[in-house]
Design a protein around this motif. Sequence first.
Motif, PDB file in Angstrom:
ATOM      1  N   CYS A 142       0.794  -1.214  -0.043  1.00 16.84           N
ATOM      2  CA  CYS A 142       0.000  -0.117   0.026  1.00 16.84           C
ATOM      3  C   CYS A 142       0.743   1.347  -0.118  1.00 16.84           C
ATOM      4  N   GLY A 143       2.199   1.027  -0.424  1.00 17.24           N
ATOM      5  CA  GLY A 143       3.124   2.122  -0.277  1.00 17.24           C
ATOM      6  C   GLY A 143       3.419   3.199   0.911  1.00 17.24           C
ATOM      7  N   HIS A 144       3.191   2.475   2.099  1.00 12.84           N
ATOM      8  CA  HIS A 144       3.270   3.138   3.326  1.00 12.84           C
ATOM      9  C   HIS A 144       4.668   3.379   3.886  1.00 12.84           C
ATOM     10  N   ASN A 145       5.684   2.680   3.142  1.00 13.89           N
ATOM     11  CA  ASN A 145       6.858   2.863   3.006  1.00 13.89           C
ATOM     12  C   ASN A 145       7.280   4.380   2.577  1.00 13.89           C
ATOM     13  N   ALA A 146       6.489   4.567   1.633  1.00 14.33           N
ATOM     14  CA  ALA A 146       7.012   6.128   1.155  1.00 14.33           C
ATOM     15  C   ALA A 146       6.172   7.242   1.727  1.00 14.33           C
ATOM     16  N   MET A 147       5.327   6.844   2.599  1.00 16.63           N
ATOM     17  CA  MET A 147       4.219   7.914   3.214  1.00 16.63           C
ATOM     18  C   MET A 147       4.766   8.644   4.167  1.00 16.63           C
ATOM     19  N   CYS A 148       5.358   8.035   5.682  1.00 12.75           N
ATOM     20  CA  CYS A 148       5.570   8.912   6.308  1.00 12.75           C
ATOM     21  C   CYS A 148       7.244   9.540   6.043  1.00 12.75           C
ATOM     22  N   THR A 149       7.616   8.714   5.044  1.00 14.97           N
ATOM     23  CA  THR A 149       8.824   9.514   4.537  1.00 14.97           C
ATOM     24  C   THR A 149       8.597  10.684   3.793  1.00 14.97           C
ATOM     25  N   ALA A 150       7.519  10.835   3.093  1.00 16.29           N
ATOM     26  CA  ALA A 150       7.369  12.063   2.184  1.00 16.29           C
ATOM     27  C   ALA A 150       6.914  13.123   3.318  1.00 16.29           C
ATOM     28  N   ALA A 151       6.258  12.819   4.278  1.00 16.84           N
ATOM     29  CA  ALA A 151       5.756  13.675   5.426  1.00 16.84           C
ATOM     30  C   ALA A 151       7.040  14.218   6.147  1.00 16.84           C
ATOM     31  N   ALA A 152       8.009  13.333   6.291  1.00 17.65           N
ATOM     32  CA  ALA A 152       9.258  13.879   7.088  1.00 17.65           C
ATOM     33  C   ALA A 152      10.040  14.586   6.213  1.00 17.65           C
ATOM     34  N   ALA A 153      10.253  14.390   4.936  1.00 25.40           N
ATOM     35  CA  ALA A 153      10.889  15.202   3.887  1.00 25.40           C
ATOM     36  C   ALA A 153      10.311  16.474   3.893  1.00 25.40           C
ATOM     37  N   ALA A 154       8.892  16.525   3.873  1.00 28.25           N
ATOM     38  CA  ALA A 154       8.217  18.026   3.617  1.00 28.25           C
ATOM     39  C   ALA A 154       8.303  18.664   5.036  1.00 28.25           C
TER      40      ALA A 154
END
Length: 509
Positions: A142-154
Motif C-alpha cells: 500500500c506504499g506506506h514505506n513512502a508515506m511517512c517518509t514523504a511527510a518527514a521530507a516535507a
Amino acid sequence: MRSKSLVLTIAFFLVLSLVPGPAAGAPAKPKIAKEKQAVFDWLGRPETVEKFGRISDEIWKYAELGLQEFNSSKLLADTLEAAGFTVERGLAGMPTCFVATYGSGKPVIGLLGEFDALPMLSQKGRVPKKDPVVEGAPGHGCGHNAMCTAAAAAAIAVKEAMIAHGIKGTIKVFGSPAEEIVASRPYMIRAGLFEGVDAVIDNHSSSGFGTDYGVSGNALFSTIFTFRGKTAHAAGAPWVGRSALDAVEIMNVATNFLREHLPLSQRLHYVILEGGEAPNVVPDKASVWYYVRNSDERLEDMYQRVINCAKAGALASGTELASMRVISAIHQRHASKAAAELFQKNIELIGMPAWSEDEQAFAKALQKELGAKETGMPDKVDKLEASTGEYGGGSSDVGDVTLIAPTATIGFPGSVPGSIGHHWSNVACWHGSTAWKGLNAGAKAIAASAVDLLTRPEELAKLRKEYEEYSKTHPYKPFLPADAQPPNDLNKELMDKYRGLLEKALAEK
Ligand SMILES: [Zn+2]
C-alpha cells in the motif's frame, strides 16, 4: 463610462503586447512565493531525493506489520530528530507511535505519516511478476514505506524555509503506526496528541497525483470474538464436549444471512484466528476476527446485530461468548473541501514527475502481466473531485482525524496504474526510482501546502470556518470504547517469524 473602459482595454492590450511574455502557446508561469520556492528548491536537490528515497527503500525492506514497526519508526523519528525536531516516542500506549515537532505557537500544522506493511505480500521490488523475497512474509502493498517518509521530507523542508524566511508557527509530524489495522489514530486522539492542531495534511500513495473531499470509505469496528467450550474425545464421547469452533461457525452462518438485510454501504468479513488444534479433540477455545463496516450513521446498529449473531452462536453450541475485544473502531473520512482546493493548486503547480524510459518499461511490463491496459505511467495530475461515500468501501483511521481538525489527503504517484492495492503487484512498485520520484512530488505538495497554511492566514481561516460549521452537525464522538487498548501484541508472532528471514534474504541479494 463605456467608451472610457474600451480605451483603457485597448491601451492595456497595447502595453501587454510590448512586454516580453511566454512563448506562444506556453502557459504563463504562476508567481511562486519565496517561502514556497524555498521548499521546492530544498526538496528538488538530488541529495534530498536520494536521502528520502533510500529511507523509503529501507522501510520497504523492513516490511514491518502494524505496531511492530520498531525499525521503521526509529529510522523516521531519528531522521527528524537529527534535523532539529523535538521527538516524543512511544506515545498513546504504542511503542512505535511518535510525534516530531518544530517551531512554537500558532498556527499548528499537522502532517500524518504511516509506515506499516501488510501480511502475506512479500515481493521483490521492480520485478513485474510474482516473486516473493520470502514466501508468506509481509510486504508494502500500500506504499506506506513512502508515506511517512514523504511527510518527514516535507516537514524538514518547511523547517528550513521557516528559518530562512522567519515563518512563525509549529509543524508537527504524527508518526502513525498500524494504519492497515486502522489502529492508531483513535488512540492518538484519545491521548490528546492532536490538541491545538489547526489543520492536518494527510498523504497516501496512489497511481495518480491528486486529492479529494467529502465523505468516503466506511466506519469500522474491528473486533475479536472469543468463545469458550469444553474439550472431549471427538469420537469417544463427543456428547461430553461443547465446541467453541461450532460457536464460531454458527456465528459466521448467521452473519452471512445478515448481509442480505443490510444497506449496500455495508462490508463484513472475518478470519478465524483459533479453531482448535486437532479434529479428534473438541475445541474448547475458538476465536474469529471481524471487520464490521458501514457509514457513520449505520455502523452501531449493524455492529449490535453482529453481536447478536455471536450470542446466537454461543447459545446454539452451549458455549460461552467469553470476550469481545475491540481492536479499533473508527469513523468514515470527512475530508475538507477548503483543504483539498488549496492542496490541488499546489499539485497542479508541481505537476506529474517525468518518468524515465526504464520506469515506463517496468510499468508496461507489470500492466501486461496483470492483463491491464498497457498505458505506462500517467503524465497528468488528477482533477479535483468530490467523493460521495454512497457505496462504502475500505476504511482508514484518518477518518477520526478529519473530525477533529480540517484534513484532506494528498495522493502522490508511484503505483503503476492497473497494479492492485494490497497485492504483490503494488509491493513491486514501491521500491526504487518510481517510488523515489513519486514520494518527492508528494513531499513538495505537502510542504507547499503547509507553507500556505503557515504564511497565509486567510487560507487557514477558510479551512477553519468550513470545519467549525461542519462540526455543528458532525461533532466528534469516538466509536472506540473507553476501555479499548492498542493491540500491540496482535502482529507480534507473525513479525517475529518473518523479521529474521527477510533480513537474511535481503542481505544475501
Ligand atoms: Zn494504505
